[in-house]
Design an enzyme around this catalytic site. Structure first.
Site, short mmCIF file in Angstrom:
data_model
loop_
_atom_site.label_atom_id
_atom_site.label_comp_id
_atom_site.label_asym_id
_atom_site.label_seq_id
_atom_site.Cartn_x
_atom_site.Cartn_y
_atom_site.Cartn_z
N SER A 258 1.13 -1.46 -0.22
CA SER A 258 -0.01 -0.06 0.06
C SER A 258 0.91 1.72 0.51
O SER A 258 1.54 1.17 -0.57
CB SER A 258 -1.25 0.29 0.76
OG SER A 258 -2.29 0.78 1.50
N TRP A 349 -9.77 0.52 -5.12
CA TRP A 349 -9.61 1.66 -4.95
C TRP A 349 -7.55 2.15 -5.71
O TRP A 349 -7.16 2.90 -6.36
CB TRP A 349 -8.99 1.98 -3.80
CG TRP A 349 -8.69 2.85 -3.13
CD1 TRP A 349 -7.83 3.86 -2.26
CD2 TRP A 349 -9.54 4.65 -2.72
NE1 TRP A 349 -7.90 4.34 -1.66
CE2 TRP A 349 -8.83 5.20 -1.68
CE3 TRP A 349 -10.01 4.96 -3.54
CZ2 TRP A 349 -8.51 7.48 -2.10
CZ3 TRP A 349 -11.11 6.61 -4.13
CH2 TRP A 349 -9.81 7.20 -2.94
N HIS A 399 -7.87 -6.19 0.18
CA HIS A 399 -6.30 -4.93 -0.06
C HIS A 399 -5.91 -5.84 1.15
O HIS A 399 -6.35 -5.09 2.29
CB HIS A 399 -6.93 -3.36 0.15
CG HIS A 399 -6.19 -2.20 0.52
ND1 HIS A 399 -4.72 -1.67 -0.40
CD2 HIS A 399 -5.36 -1.80 1.89
CE1 HIS A 399 -4.04 -1.51 0.01
NE2 HIS A 399 -4.07 -0.58 0.94
C1 GCU Z 1 -5.39 4.61 2.04
C2 GCU Z 1 -5.35 5.75 0.73
C3 GCU Z 1 -4.17 4.64 -0.47
C4 GCU Z 1 -3.05 3.75 0.54
C5 GCU Z 1 -3.88 2.85 1.84
C6 GCU Z 1 -2.78 2.21 2.36
O1 GCU Z 1 -6.47 3.94 0.99
O2 GCU Z 1 -5.90 6.35 0.14
O3 GCU Z 1 -3.08 5.37 -1.34
O4 GCU Z 1 -2.03 3.36 -0.34
O5 GCU Z 1 -4.54 4.26 2.57
O6 GCU Z 1 -1.48 2.61 2.29
O7 GCU Z 1 -3.32 1.44 3.16
#
Ligand code: GCU
Length: 422
Positions: A258, A349, A399
């Site tokens: 992420s 997302w 995710h």
């Molecule tokens: C949020 C953010 C993402 C990121 C994520 C994370 O969803 O919008 O860009 O990758 O956090 O780090 O868990």
């Protein structure tokens, strides 16, 4: 009265319009037509034909990411001291050696302590090592009861019982599903992990905390954001790993999930000592193409996380078509070193297809440098990894980083480092 109402009305309308603008698009049919820059065409229109040409073109692309997106890292004039603060030769029920190393990054009187937790397989000398930040503290990655809890600022978190920005015992082992240490070590790999907030706490404080304190505080529109700071931290950890006799620093695989996947990619681009680079669900600002406007966009990421990128990047809010680069070129900066991009089917997302297409469009650079072409133009089915110098998979689910993801990364690393299968 009018004096108060008018500005209030303006602020409310503005906020409403602004939030409307960042409603994510999840419909391929509603995406704008977009054109991606060709990594093998110089800014002046000439074609990149050779490795020597690529070395020059790489610098152009690198500077675009540096000055328009992640931000430039100021000159580092500090020093790093390292101390092994704990050892356990019999960790994970005897299969691993474990140690914790305290780095002290300092410049003048300011000292930033950073704690590295390292597991190495007892049986394999010279093992490849995954270097990866964790989100909530080293103690969350393992159930072992004596692994240290960070002292640095952490996000408040109900599941971890944190209300005062201080980590505590409740978090121990809470992230073990993301850190299958036993499986990793059993396959002959080591792991080094660090709490990312040790380097830079993840909130918008005007760049006054974390490692920013060790640098000249003057800033302009190209100055680094937190993602560049985390990437810089990975390089300082690498400096240490190069000195540690127990570590094979030629086989360090930088991996991140992420936001930390975005940081791992930028670390791979800025520091060629990382032998392999892995982006797990890194999405917008990571492996996903920005110009697709699918899921998270440049405007929404800058709006929610104003401290992640340099101020110049904000010029592309709602104007992705003006970006002189896109994220396939970030992947190309790793070439010819292997890069692995992974998506999760429910993680819209992060735009799985945009992550996949980055692999497709980075491939020409790898081919120029002697790799085989990335073996797909259409997204592969779930759980069907494509392995090569660019690797990709998409798995079912949300995710996250799972044992399946780790197994794929280890399969790819085994191939790359010619390891015998365990
Ligand atoms: C949020 C953010 C993402 C990121 C994520 C994370 O969803 O919008 O860009 O990758 O956090 O780090 O868990």
């Amino acid at each position: 009265m009018k004096k108060i109402i008018l500005p209030l009305l303006f602020i409310t309308v503005h906020a409403l319009v602004f939030s409307q603008q960042f409603i994510p698009n999840y419909d391929e049919a509603k995406m704008p037509a977009y054109r991606l820059p060709d990594p093998l065409i110089f800014k002046d229109g000439n074609t990149v034909n050779s490795k020597a040409d690529w070395d020059k073109r790489r610098i152009e692309i690198y500077h675009q990411f540096e000055y328009e997106m992640f931000g430039a890292i100021p000159e580092w004039k500090g020093i790093t001291k390292s101390t092994v603060i704990s050892r356990n030769e019999n960790a994970l029920k005897g299969i691993a050696k474990r140690k914790e190393v305290r780095l002290e990054l300092s410049n003048g009187n300011k000292i930033i302590p950073v704690t590295i937790l390292i597991y190495l397989p007892v049986k394999s000398k010279g093992a490849p090592l995954f270097l990866s930040y964790n989100f909530d503290g080293n103690h969350t990655t393992t159930a072992e009861t004596d692994v240290l809890i960070p002292d640095s600022w952490v996000s408040n978190n109900k599941d971890f019982g944190i209300t005062d920005h201080k980590a505590n015992e409740n978090g121990r082992g809470k992230a073990i599903s993301r850190w299958p240490m036993k499986e990793i070590v059993s396959r002959g790999f080591g792991v080094a992990t660090v709490y990312y907030g040790d380097i830079d706490p993840d909130f918008d404080d005007g760049f006054k905390n974390g490692v920013h304190q060790l640098f000249d505080a003057r800033r302009d529109s190209t100055s680094w954001g937190s993602i560049a700071a985390w990437a810089w931290g990975l390089s300082r950890i690498m400096d240490y790993l190069e000195k540690d006799q127990d570590i094979n620093s030629k086989k360090v695989i930088v991996l991140g999930h992420s936001r930390l996947g975005k940081a791992a990619l930028w670390a791979g681009a800025t520091d060629k000592r990382f032998a392999m680079v892995i982006s797990n669900n890194s999405g917008c600002g990571g492996a996903a193409l920005s110009k697709r406007i699918f899921g998270e966009t440049v405007g929404s990421i800058n709006n929610s996380f104003p401290h992640w990128f340099c101020n110049n990047f904000k010029r592309y809010n709602l104007k992705e078509e003006l970006l002189p680069f896109d994220q396939h070129e970030l992947l190309a900066l790793m070439a010819p070193r292997p890069v692995y991009v992974a998506s999760a089917a429910d993680d819209k997302w992060a735009d799985p297809k945009g992550e996949f297409l980055s692999c497709v469009y980075a491939s020409s650079v790898y081919v120029l440098l002697g790799s085989k072409k990335f073996a797909a133009t259409k997204m592969p089915p779930l759980n069907s990894p494509i392995y090569g110098d660019i690797s990709y998979h998409i798995r079912p689910g949300k995710h996250d980083i799972t044992l399946y993801d780790w197994n794929c990364y280890m399969d790819a690393a085994e191939r790359y480092f010619n390891m015998a299968k365990k």
